[in-house]
Design an enzyme around this catalytic site. Structure first.
Site, PDB file in Angstrom:
ATOM      1  N   ARG A 105       0.856  -1.188   0.000  1.00 24.54           N
ATOM      2  CA  ARG A 105       0.000   0.000   0.000  1.00 24.54           C
ATOM      3  C   ARG A 105       0.891   1.237   0.000  1.00 24.54           C
ATOM      4  O   ARG A 105       1.633   1.468   0.949  1.00 24.54           O
ATOM      5  CB  ARG A 105      -0.910   0.012   1.233  1.00 24.54           C
ATOM      6  CG  ARG A 105      -1.737   1.280   1.338  1.00 24.54           C
ATOM      7  CD  ARG A 105      -2.702   1.294   2.520  1.00 24.54           C
ATOM      8  NE  ARG A 105      -3.244   2.635   2.640  1.00 24.54           N
ATOM      9  CZ  ARG A 105      -3.268   3.359   3.757  1.00 24.54           C
ATOM     10  NH1 ARG A 105      -2.830   2.849   4.889  1.00 24.54           N
ATOM     11  NH2 ARG A 105      -3.740   4.591   3.754  1.00 24.54           N
ATOM     12  N   HIS A 146      -3.231  10.875   1.007  1.00 26.64           N
ATOM     13  CA  HIS A 146      -2.789  10.601   2.378  1.00 26.64           C
ATOM     14  C   HIS A 146      -2.231  11.914   2.950  1.00 26.64           C
ATOM     15  O   HIS A 146      -1.063  12.020   3.267  1.00 26.64           O
ATOM     16  CB  HIS A 146      -1.750   9.481   2.379  1.00 26.64           C
ATOM     17  CG  HIS A 146      -1.566   8.806   3.709  1.00 26.64           C
ATOM     18  ND1 HIS A 146      -1.712   7.451   3.884  1.00 26.64           N
ATOM     19  CD2 HIS A 146      -1.235   9.305   4.929  1.00 26.64           C
ATOM     20  CE1 HIS A 146      -1.475   7.147   5.166  1.00 26.64           C
ATOM     21  NE2 HIS A 146      -1.174   8.246   5.816  1.00 26.64           N
ATOM     22  N   GLU A 185      -8.082   8.062   6.552  1.00 31.05           N
ATOM     23  CA  GLU A 185      -8.390   8.449   7.931  1.00 31.05           C
ATOM     24  C   GLU A 185      -9.082   9.799   8.091  1.00 31.05           C
ATOM     25  O   GLU A 185      -8.488  10.764   8.586  1.00 31.05           O
ATOM     26  CB  GLU A 185      -7.100   8.458   8.771  1.00 31.05           C
ATOM     27  CG  GLU A 185      -6.451   7.103   8.911  1.00 31.05           C
ATOM     28  CD  GLU A 185      -5.327   7.089   9.946  1.00 31.05           C
ATOM     29  OE1 GLU A 185      -4.931   8.165  10.414  1.00 31.05           O
ATOM     30  OE2 GLU A 185      -4.855   6.004  10.290  1.00 31.05           O
ATOM     31  N   ASN A 192      -7.699   1.082   9.490  1.00 32.02           N
ATOM     32  CA  ASN A 192      -6.479   1.351  10.253  1.00 32.02           C
ATOM     33  C   ASN A 192      -6.808   1.232  11.722  1.00 32.02           C
ATOM     34  O   ASN A 192      -7.747   1.881  12.211  1.00 32.02           O
ATOM     35  CB  ASN A 192      -5.950   2.761   9.971  1.00 32.02           C
ATOM     36  CG  ASN A 192      -5.343   2.894   8.590  1.00 32.02           C
ATOM     37  OD1 ASN A 192      -5.341   1.949   7.801  1.00 32.02           O
ATOM     38  ND2 ASN A 192      -4.831   4.075   8.294  1.00 32.02           N
ATOM     39  N   TYR A 209      -4.915   0.841  15.703  1.00 27.68           N
ATOM     40  CA  TYR A 209      -3.705   0.795  16.532  1.00 27.68           C
ATOM     41  C   TYR A 209      -3.979   0.504  18.002  1.00 27.68           C
ATOM     42  O   TYR A 209      -3.279  -0.270  18.621  1.00 27.68           O
ATOM     43  CB  TYR A 209      -2.947   2.136  16.423  1.00 27.68           C
ATOM     44  CG  TYR A 209      -2.295   2.371  15.080  1.00 27.68           C
ATOM     45  CD1 TYR A 209      -1.007   1.913  14.834  1.00 27.68           C
ATOM     46  CD2 TYR A 209      -2.963   3.027  14.056  1.00 27.68           C
ATOM     47  CE1 TYR A 209      -0.389   2.116  13.604  1.00 27.68           C
ATOM     48  CE2 TYR A 209      -2.356   3.233  12.818  1.00 27.68           C
ATOM     49  CZ  TYR A 209      -1.067   2.778  12.598  1.00 27.68           C
ATOM     50  OH  TYR A 209      -0.470   2.969  11.378  1.00 27.68           O
ATOM     51  N   GLU A 244      -3.590  -0.574   8.040  1.00 31.52           N
ATOM     52  CA  GLU A 244      -2.480  -0.160   8.908  1.00 31.52           C
ATOM     53  C   GLU A 244      -2.675  -0.803  10.264  1.00 31.52           C
ATOM     54  O   GLU A 244      -3.789  -0.856  10.781  1.00 31.52           O
ATOM     55  CB  GLU A 244      -2.429   1.368   9.123  1.00 31.52           C
ATOM     56  CG  GLU A 244      -1.964   2.162   7.945  1.00 31.52           C
ATOM     57  CD  GLU A 244      -1.900   3.674   8.231  1.00 31.52           C
ATOM     58  OE1 GLU A 244      -1.659   4.056   9.390  1.00 31.52           O
ATOM     59  OE2 GLU A 244      -2.093   4.443   7.281  1.00 31.52           O
TER      60      GLU A 244
END
Ligand SMILES: *[C@@H]1O[C@H](CO)[C@@H](O)[C@H](O)[C@H]1NC(C)=O
Ligand SMILES: *[C@@H]1O[C@H](CO)[C@@H](O)[C@H](O)[C@H]1NC(C)=O
Length: 527
Positions: free
Chosen positions: A101, A146, A191, A333, A335, A402
């Site tokens: 990506r 991005h 995002e 994504n 985390y 991600e």
């Protein structure tokens, strides 16, 4: 609806507790599961003013407001991938990934943002990268945007002007025209929450604007409409001939109520509504539009604040219909997770107006969760999030675009290894329980420019020597562990590779510090 959500929130922690007891040796990925790594143009490319590229709004911040970056650094050179992309692709081969990506820098293609001038050197650069990937059997997943907006468009209002929906659609069309014969997996935007919150709410990312109660919402609204525009352009003009897929990337944390009090549980549902459903619901739900709870709360808060209209500008019905279903898959994504609670300590805590005040909870990450930088490890959160998406949104196709952990420099990154194994185990569990997850991309291939943190946080499986003009890349322990997972498709917690032994000049790298200490010792003795 609300009751169902509460039940889901509680039952999920229970399910994940059970599945953690399954024999670790049985935890393997399905044969068709795809693996990759992710990067982004501004974070790796450098060559900020080479090859006919225009200024992005991050290039502008780096010059006008360098104090906005923690270590005063910038991405003028970064990993120098504009010149070193062949080495990047060699590393992808070393890891054995299926997919890569990457993102395209809008101002490298359209230096002034609009398609009246298309930069041939920008087209040539991405052609070279895409062709090199394909020649090595690696499938490109390309993010169109991005966060590196052309500065010219930022000066005309950026994401808070409605015109950006046209600008983005026109840019997307240029990308389909030039690269769509070979790129079959598109991600429109990266995002929305993070971009709008830090860029337009908190002022810590370009364009450094601080309007957390108004512009934050305008930005998210326009990103949803821009995604829909790019999706429809593909449908109407390119899909029949090119046959690819178009998705978008949404970042999501998992959220847990700190206690089972009604206030904390409702707080967790509200937090999820603003962070997850705010962007998922308009695209992936049957009814479309923002979640009703967000619409109602922002309208109510706005009225209490004496405003004559909601700070969350409503969509027209035709816009709601236009956005519904505008993603062939979800790029997720993820985390970290957070606990939230809601009691009187929320009062007076946040700016008024702001999205934090609208959500009205306090967040908490326990010190028992392993952490580095702003990342806290709580792997069951990914399992629970994937099951939530499955249950709430009719089990969409998901690529985890991600997931990763930061570290200091150095090759032995045990924190990242542990994080990666535990989160990947959550993915295996969720797939076994029916979540439609097709692939996983680790963030990141290599250390890179971490936005307002500059180079103080390292997210790479490959270390990059930022002081070396050659920006030498060296595999960390996590790179060797990831490579073995991809080869065996099993997460083997006992595999313990030595990243120094893997180096070509292993002996030198291993013994050099020892020798240096001896020499210093001798020198001191002699003096
Ligand atoms: C609401 O207030 C704004 C600014 O105070 C004004 O520009 C706008 O016309 C008002 N809208 C309505 C519907 O009254
Ligand atoms: C609110 O809840 C938190 C977490 O349980 C607690 O630490 C805090 O003291 C509470 N605040 C008030 C004002 O009750």
């Amino acid at each position: 609806m609300e009751v169902k959500k509460i039940l889901i929130l509680f039952s999920l922690s229970f399910i994940s507790a059970i599945s953690n007891e399954i024999d670790e040796n049985l935890k393997s990925f399905p044969a068709d599961f795809e693996f990759g790594t992710s990067t982004a143009s501004y974070q790796i490319e450098g060559a900020w003013n080479e090859g006919g590229k225009g200024w992005s709004m991050w290039d502008y911040v780096a010059r006008a407001r360098p104090e906005a970056i923690r270590d005063g650094s910038n991405a003028d050179i970064a990993c120098n991938s504009y010149h070193l992309y062949k080495r990047d692709i060699e590393m992808l081969k070393e890891l054995g990934v299926d997919n890569y990506r990457l993102s395209i820098a809008w101002p490298r293609i359209l230096p002034y943002g609009r398609p009246d001038y298309v930069n041939p050197e920008g087209i040539a650069y991405y052609n070279a990268v895409i062709d090199e990937l394909l020649a090595n059997g690696i499938t490109p997943f390309v993010t169109m945007y991005h966060w590196d907006l052309p500065q010219n468009l930022n000066e005309q209002g950026g994401w808070i002007t409605d015109e950006i929906v046209d600008w983005f659609g026109d840019y997307a069309r240029v990308l389909y025209q030039h690269f769509g014969d070979r790129v079959k997996n598109w991600l429109t935007l990266n995002e929305p929450y993070v971009h709008c919150f830090f860029g337009y709410g908190r002022g810590s990312h370009a364009p450094l604007r601080t309007s957390p109660g108004v512009e934050f919402y305008e930005c998210g609204r326009n990103i949803l409409l821009a995604n829909a525009r790019a999706y429809h352009i593909y449908d109407e003009e390119f899909r029949a001939a090119q046959g690819g897929k178009v998705g978008l990337v949404i970042s999501m944390e998992w959220v847990l109520p700190l206690t089972d009090s009604d206030d904390d549980v409702q707080g967790a549902l509200d937090y999820a509504a603003y962070h997850i459903d705010h962007y998922m619901h308009p695209i992936f739900s049957e009814e479309g539009n923002f979640p009703q709870i967000v619409i109602d709360r922002v309208a109510e808060a706005s009225a209490n604040q004496g405003l004559n209209a909601s700070r969350l500008r409503p969509f027209a019905q035709e816009q709601i219909d236009y956005m519904k279903g505008t993603a062939d898959f979800l790029g997720l994504n993820h985390y970290s997770s957070k606990y939230v609670y809601r009691n009187s300590s929320v009062e007076g805590r946040y700016d008024v107006p702001s999205v934090e005040d609208d959500i009205h909870v306090v967040t908490y990450q326990p010190p028992s969760w392993p952490s580095h930088g702003f990342i806290y490890e709580y792997a069951p959160g990914l399992y629970n999030l994937l099951m939530y998406l499955k249950d709430q949104y009719n089990n969409p196709v998901v690529y985890i675009t991600e997931n990763g952990f930061s570290s200091d420099t150095g090759l032995v990154d045990d924190g990242r290894v542990q994080y990666m194994r535990n989160y990947m185990r959550s993915v295996v569990d969720a797939v076994a329980d029916g979540a439609n997850v097709k692939g996983y991309f680790a963030w990141s291939l290599m250390d890179n420019f971490e936005w307002s943190f500059g180079y103080t946080l390292r997210f790479g499986m490959y270390q990059v020597d930022m002081d070396d003009p050659d920006r030498t890349r060296t595999p960390r322990k996590s790179a060797l562990v990831y490579k073995e997972i991809l080869r065996s498709r099993v997460i083997d917690y006992s595999y313990d590779p030595d990243p120094y032994a893997a180096l070509p000049d292993a002996a030198v790298a291993y013994y050099a510090p020892v020798m240096l200490n001896l020499i210093v010792l001798l020198f001191n003795l002699l003096m």
